[in-house]
Design a protein around this motif. Structure first.
Motif, PDB file in Angstrom:
ATOM      1  N   HIS A 427     -13.468  15.504   8.108  1.00 33.37           N
ATOM      2  CA  HIS A 427     -12.305  15.787   7.270  1.00 33.37           C
ATOM      3  C   HIS A 427     -11.012  15.420   8.007  1.00 33.37           C
ATOM      4  CE1 HIS A 427      -9.765  17.676   4.302  1.00 33.37           C
ATOM      5  NE2 HIS A 427      -9.253  18.496   5.219  1.00 33.37           N
ATOM      6  N   LEU A 428     -10.964  15.719   9.308  1.00 34.17           N
ATOM      7  CA  LEU A 428      -9.780  15.398  10.107  1.00 34.17           C
ATOM      8  C   LEU A 428      -9.589  13.887  10.175  1.00 34.17           C
ATOM      9  CD1 LEU A 428      -7.473  16.074  12.040  1.00 34.17           C
ATOM     10  CD2 LEU A 428      -9.154  16.154  13.904  1.00 34.17           C
ATOM     11  N   VAL A 429     -10.669  13.142  10.381  1.00 32.02           N
ATOM     12  CA  VAL A 429     -10.556  11.684  10.448  1.00 32.02           C
ATOM     13  C   VAL A 429     -10.064  11.112   9.124  1.00 32.02           C
ATOM     14  CG1 VAL A 429     -11.885   9.549  10.636  1.00 32.02           C
ATOM     15  CG2 VAL A 429     -12.223  11.389  12.289  1.00 32.02           C
ATOM     16  N   ASP A 430     -10.602  11.620   8.002  1.00 28.99           N
ATOM     17  CA  ASP A 430     -10.148  11.151   6.689  1.00 28.99           C
ATOM     18  C   ASP A 430      -8.657  11.444   6.493  1.00 28.99           C
ATOM     19  OD1 ASP A 430     -12.609  10.161   6.030  1.00 28.99           O
ATOM     20  OD2 ASP A 430     -13.245  11.947   4.903  1.00 28.99           O
ATOM     21  N   SER A 431      -8.216  12.624   6.935  1.00 25.33           N
ATOM     22  CA  SER A 431      -6.797  12.981   6.814  1.00 25.33           C
ATOM     23  C   SER A 431      -5.927  12.075   7.674  1.00 25.33           C
ATOM     24  CB  SER A 431      -6.581  14.443   7.208  1.00 25.33           C
ATOM     25  OG  SER A 431      -7.258  15.316   6.332  1.00 25.33           O
ATOM     26  N   LEU A 432      -6.406  11.785   8.892  1.00 23.95           N
ATOM     27  CA  LEU A 432      -5.639  10.904   9.768  1.00 23.95           C
ATOM     28  C   LEU A 432      -5.543   9.497   9.188  1.00 23.95           C
ATOM     29  CD1 LEU A 432      -6.958  11.994  13.285  1.00 23.95           C
ATOM     30  CD2 LEU A 432      -4.654  12.347  12.378  1.00 23.95           C
ATOM     31  N   LEU A 433      -6.612   9.006   8.615  1.00 21.43           N
ATOM     32  CA  LEU A 433      -6.581   7.681   8.004  1.00 21.43           C
ATOM     33  C   LEU A 433      -5.600   7.641   6.833  1.00 21.43           C
ATOM     34  CD1 LEU A 433     -10.380   6.727   8.072  1.00 21.43           C
ATOM     35  CD2 LEU A 433      -8.508   5.605   9.326  1.00 21.43           C
ATOM     36  N   MET A 434      -5.600   8.679   6.013  1.00 24.17           N
ATOM     37  CA  MET A 434      -4.667   8.730   4.889  1.00 24.17           C
ATOM     38  C   MET A 434      -3.221   8.849   5.387  1.00 24.17           C
ATOM     39  SD  MET A 434      -3.966   8.577   1.716  1.00 24.17           S
ATOM     40  CE  MET A 434      -5.587   8.633   0.945  1.00 24.17           C
ATOM     41  N   LEU A 435      -2.990   9.665   6.438  1.00 27.26           N
ATOM     42  CA  LEU A 435      -1.651   9.803   7.005  1.00 27.26           C
ATOM     43  C   LEU A 435      -1.161   8.458   7.546  1.00 27.26           C
ATOM     44  CD1 LEU A 435       0.699  11.660   7.871  1.00 27.26           C
ATOM     45  CD2 LEU A 435      -0.511  12.014  10.024  1.00 27.26           C
ATOM     46  N   ALA A 436      -2.060   7.722   8.203  1.00 26.37           N
ATOM     47  CA  ALA A 436      -1.679   6.417   8.727  1.00 26.37           C
ATOM     48  C   ALA A 436      -1.335   5.453   7.599  1.00 26.37           C
ATOM     49  CB  ALA A 436      -2.801   5.834   9.580  1.00 26.37           C
ATOM     50  N   LYS A 437      -2.054   5.533   6.507  1.00 24.96           N
ATOM     51  CA  LYS A 437      -1.820   4.645   5.384  1.00 24.96           C
ATOM     52  C   LYS A 437      -0.468   4.918   4.735  1.00 24.96           C
ATOM     53  CE  LYS A 437      -3.419   3.528   0.739  1.00 24.96           C
ATOM     54  NZ  LYS A 437      -4.381   3.858  -0.350  1.00 24.96           N
ATOM     55  N   VAL A 438      -0.203   6.191   4.404  1.00 25.18           N
ATOM     56  CA  VAL A 438       1.030   6.511   3.674  1.00 25.18           C
ATOM     57  C   VAL A 438       2.239   6.545   4.604  1.00 25.18           C
ATOM     58  CG1 VAL A 438      -0.250   7.806   1.929  1.00 25.18           C
ATOM     59  CG2 VAL A 438       0.677   9.011   3.910  1.00 25.18           C
ATOM     60  N   GLY A 439       2.011   6.578   5.917  1.00 28.95           N
ATOM     61  CA  GLY A 439       3.136   6.609   6.849  1.00 28.95           C
ATOM     62  C   GLY A 439       3.491   5.259   7.423  1.00 28.95           C
ATOM     63  N   ASP A 440       2.730   4.211   7.089  1.00 29.43           N
ATOM     64  CA  ASP A 440       2.984   2.880   7.635  1.00 29.43           C
ATOM     65  C   ASP A 440       4.064   2.187   6.809  1.00 29.43           C
ATOM     66  OD1 ASP A 440       2.983   0.392   8.717  1.00 29.43           O
ATOM     67  OD2 ASP A 440       0.849  -0.036   8.379  1.00 29.43           O
ATOM     68  N   PRO A 441       5.254   1.896   7.399  1.00 25.22           N
ATOM     69  CA  PRO A 441       6.325   1.247   6.632  1.00 25.22           C
ATOM     70  C   PRO A 441       5.959  -0.167   6.177  1.00 25.22           C
ATOM     71  CG  PRO A 441       6.894   1.333   8.969  1.00 25.22           C
ATOM     72  CD  PRO A 441       5.653   2.146   8.800  1.00 25.22           C
ATOM     73  N   ASN A 443       3.049  -0.946   4.971  1.00 25.14           N
ATOM     74  CA  ASN A 443       2.083  -0.817   3.874  1.00 25.14           C
ATOM     75  C   ASN A 443       2.870  -0.635   2.571  1.00 25.14           C
ATOM     76  OD1 ASN A 443      -0.215  -0.396   2.310  1.00 25.14           O
ATOM     77  ND2 ASN A 443      -0.287   1.798   2.805  1.00 25.14           N
ATOM     78  N   VAL A 444       3.121  -1.738   1.875  1.00 20.10           N
ATOM     79  CA  VAL A 444       3.976  -1.716   0.694  1.00 20.10           C
ATOM     80  C   VAL A 444       3.212  -1.151  -0.500  1.00 20.10           C
ATOM     81  CG1 VAL A 444       5.388  -3.110  -0.858  1.00 20.10           C
ATOM     82  CG2 VAL A 444       5.230  -3.700   1.568  1.00 20.10           C
ATOM     83  N   LEU A 445       3.872  -0.261  -1.231  1.00 14.79           N
ATOM     84  CA  LEU A 445       3.258   0.349  -2.414  1.00 14.79           C
ATOM     85  C   LEU A 445       3.232  -0.651  -3.557  1.00 14.79           C
ATOM     86  CD1 LEU A 445       2.230   3.101  -3.617  1.00 14.79           C
ATOM     87  CD2 LEU A 445       4.559   3.406  -4.470  1.00 14.79           C
ATOM     88  N   ASP A 446       2.095  -0.760  -4.219  1.00 15.99           N
ATOM     89  CA  ASP A 446       1.947  -1.623  -5.392  1.00 15.99           C
ATOM     90  C   ASP A 446       1.681  -0.721  -6.596  1.00 15.99           C
ATOM     91  OD1 ASP A 446       1.659  -3.736  -7.095  1.00 15.99           O
ATOM     92  OD2 ASP A 446      -0.368  -4.243  -6.454  1.00 15.99           O
ATOM     93  N   PRO A 447       2.735  -0.198  -7.240  1.00 20.13           N
ATOM     94  CA  PRO A 447       2.542   0.818  -8.271  1.00 20.13           C
ATOM     95  C   PRO A 447       1.926   0.266  -9.554  1.00 20.13           C
ATOM     96  CG  PRO A 447       4.854   0.198  -8.153  1.00 20.13           C
ATOM     97  CD  PRO A 447       4.162  -0.532  -7.038  1.00 20.13           C
ATOM     98  N   ALA A 448       1.198   1.144 -10.211  1.00 22.53           N
ATOM     99  CA  ALA A 448       0.589   0.838 -11.510  1.00 22.53           C
ATOM    100  C   ALA A 448       0.519   2.148 -12.304  1.00 22.53           C
ATOM    101  CB  ALA A 448      -0.814   0.248 -11.313  1.00 22.53           C
ATOM    102  N   PRO A 449       0.375   2.092 -13.625  1.00 15.37           N
ATOM    103  CA  PRO A 449       0.275   3.330 -14.411  1.00 15.37           C
ATOM    104  C   PRO A 449      -0.959   4.141 -14.010  1.00 15.37           C
ATOM    105  CG  PRO A 449       0.774   1.462 -15.831  1.00 15.37           C
ATOM    106  CD  PRO A 449       0.442   0.894 -14.486  1.00 15.37           C
ATOM    107  N   VAL A 450      -0.751   5.432 -13.757  1.00 17.65           N
ATOM    108  CA  VAL A 450      -1.820   6.346 -13.367  1.00 17.65           C
ATOM    109  C   VAL A 450      -1.751   7.565 -14.279  1.00 17.65           C
ATOM    110  CG1 VAL A 450      -2.751   7.809 -11.539  1.00 17.65           C
ATOM    111  CG2 VAL A 450      -1.769   5.587 -10.962  1.00 17.65           C
TER     112      VAL A 450
END
Length: 604
Positions: A427-441, A443-450
């Motif tokens: 669980h910690l590794v998954d959280s760290l991977l997600m934190l790295a993804k959303v915290g990387d400047p 890593n440009v967001l490609d928005p779509a309707p959700v």
């Protein structure tokens, strides 16, 4: 030459000359017309007009008649104090006219500056080449503003009483023309320089880059001051280098270290005195030693420059650089109004330069922090990926051991403990991977309707067993129609999971967690609002200030007893920030907490 009252025709011609002088907009052109008119109308071979500057120096600005006199006298400076010393023994031939016979001069050649080469006529009243005849030009307050000197009378004689009166009349009328032309020129100059100063301030103050600031300033100053060129030297802000040199034509300046050091010395002395410095072979300056003055003049000659005005740049007590405004032989000398305006521009540019440097320093700091943050994200992602593979191996072997029928009771207990630990690490590794993804400047967001309603419904279904185990009821309030937000599906799913799992974790048995989503209009803008409310242990005001910090755990012992990484809400906050949304927390200790998230709505 007959000595008589000025005729009506002569008076008309004088007024015509004055009118012609007034029609010129440039000071020197106007005064040249006056000088030529005096030669034509008064009957002298040479007439020289001088203007008194605030520095106490007389500058010869127009010479009529003899070409050799014009070449030798035009543009030269002489101290008014020296002339006043000679005039102390002068004969007063009227309110303005002063005559110093050559035998009374203490330093005739040095004062006169030009001596005609001719033989006096054979007469007791013969004009001598060293005789000095000057009319003082004064303003309404009687303050001397300039002079008109004449030489080489056409009859070779010193003027008699009637001719002196005639000269006095001409000097008075010519003086009016001179004062009018000077005042007009000064007013025009003040307007021109004020426009230049405003242009510099307007263009420079809007520039947050030092290079862009200097480019804007160079063009404005060159246009406003009518100069040959401009050099700009900015001192190094940190004091560990020579700074930067710029020129108005973009040429690369190459100065010897000694000349750079001398320029910095001049700028700092000028800033301390709040003055400019003009360096020219034609005049002395108030600052430099003779050898330094000669060195600067030699350098100017090597680059085809006749004179330079050094203007300090600075703000407060700090001198940050200098402007060097250059002129050649075809340009006029520097005026007092130009020196004043240039010093004001030095203040304005100094402040703008300081602001630009502060902005660039802050930008460099931000870039460094962003680079550090990106490095941290890459490091976290790399470490997490490296942990994930061996951790998956551990989990797989633990599951295999758990299925072994021959495993003893003590061994099964150990295997279960290893499994729980491996699960927490996973669980910690998954959280760290997600934190790295959303915290990387990068890593440009490609928005779509959700469909945020569907994401919240699926989250509730996934956590339903966990909620029932803790005795918590999930109350989901969703509209029938899809509620579309603009974003990344995986990240918004993670946002919902983290908020709802936290609410369940910190609720008390028998409690209720309320969650829902809806469209909300804020004027012309439409957003999607998601809320999650629990009635559990709550969050203290002190903890709320650090709630979204990485690895933050509550100071509440009840909350600390619950397992967690301290990354769940950090990830939520980063996701909201990446989606240009906002998050709000309302909590009362012991009563519960509500999280509200607003995200941009998808069009349609």
């Amino acid at each position: 030459m007959a000595e008589a009252e000025p005729s009506e025709l002569t008076t008309y011609r004088i007024h015509r000359v004055m009118a012609e002088a007034w029609s010129h907009t440039a000071l020197r052109d106007s005064l040249q017309v006056v000088a030529d008119g005096v030669v034509e109308l008064v009957g002298f071979g040479v007439a020289a007009l001088s203007v008194l500057h605030d520095t106490g120096e007389l500058e010869v600005v127009a010479v009529g008649g003899d070409d050799s006199a014009r070449e030798e006298l035009l543009g030269t400076f002489s101290p008014m104090a020296g002339l006043a010393e000679e005039l102390a023994v002068a004969e007063h031939w009227g309110p303005r006219l002063r005559f110093v016979p050559h035998e009374r001069l203490s330093s005739a050649v040095g004062t006169i500056g030009w001596v005609p080469q001719y033989e006096p006529v054979d007469s007791p009243d013969a004009w001598h080449p060293l005789d000095l005849l000057i009319a003082l030009i004064t303003d309404a307050d009687g303050v001397v503003r300039g002079t008109m000197s004449v030489d080489l009378p056409d009859d070779g004689l010193r003027p008699g009483a009637e001719r002196r009166r005639q000269l006095e009349t001409y000097a008075e009328q010519a003086g009016r023309a001179i004062l009018t032309a000077v005042e007009r020129a000064r007013l025009s100059e003040r307007v021109r320089l004020a426009d230049a100063a405003r242009k510099v301030v307007r263009e420079a103050s809007g520039q947050l880059s030092t290079d862009a600031l200097l480019d804007a300033a160079k063009e404005a100053v060159v246009d406003g001051f009518d100069i040959q060129g401009l050099w700009l030297h900015t001192f190094d802000a940190d004091g560990d280098g020579p700074g930067r040199l710029h020129s108005s034509d973009g040429a690369q300046l190459r100065l010897e270290p000694e000349m750079v050091a001398l320029g910095e010395k001049i700028a700092r002395a000028c800033w301390a005195e709040q003055r400019t410095l003009v360096v020219s072979p034609r005049r002395e300056d108030w600052l430099l030693a003779p050898a330094e003055h000669e060195a600067v003049c030699d350098y100017l000659a090597s680059v085809a420059v006749t004179s330079v005005m050094v203007v300090p740049l600075g703000a407060g007590q700090e001198c940050s650089g200098l402007l060097a405004l250059t002129r050649d032989d075809s340009d006029p000398d520097w005026s007092d109004a130009e020196a004043t305006a240039a010093l004001d521009i030095g203040h304005d540019l100094g402040r703008a330069l300081l602001n630009a440097r502060l902005f660039e320093r802050e930008r460099r700091l931000v870039d460094e922090l962003q680079a550090l943050d990106a490095y941290k994200s890459r490091l976290i992602a790399t470490v997490s990926h490296e942990l994930k593979t061996p951790l998956s191996t551990v989990v797989g072997h633990v599951e295999m051991l758990g299925m072994d029928p021959d495993l003893s009771s003590r061994g099964r207990t150990s295997v279960d403990a290893i499994g729980r630990g491996a699960s927490r690490l996973h669980h910690l590794v998954d959280s760290l991977l997600m934190l790295a993804k959303v915290g990387d400047p990068h890593n440009v967001l490609d928005p779509a309707p959700v469909d945020l309603g569907a994401a919240l419904r699926e989250t509730a279904q996934l956590l339903e067993v966990q909620a029932e185990t803790r005795g918590v009821v999930l109350d989901v309030d969703l509209p029938e129609a899809p509620v579309l937000a603009l974003g990344d599906q995986d990240e918004l799913d993670q946002l919902c999971t983290n908020l709802v799992s936290n609410a369940v974790k910190y609720s008390v048995a028998g409690g209720r967690v309320e969650l829902g989503v809806r469209r909300v209009a804020h004027g012309p803008d439409v957003c999607v609002e998601l809320w999650v409310t629990d009635h559990g242990i709550g969050i203290s005001e002190v903890d709320q200030e650090q709630l979204f910090g990485e690895f933050f755990r509550s100071t509440n012992p009840v909350a600390v007893a619950q397992p967690g990484t301290g990354l769940g809400l950090t990830i939520v906050a980063r996701i909201v920030e990446r989606h240009r949304g906002r998050i709000d927390v309302r909590s009362v200790l012991g009563e519960g907490t509500t999280f509200r998230v607003e995200l941009p709505a998808a069009p349609g």
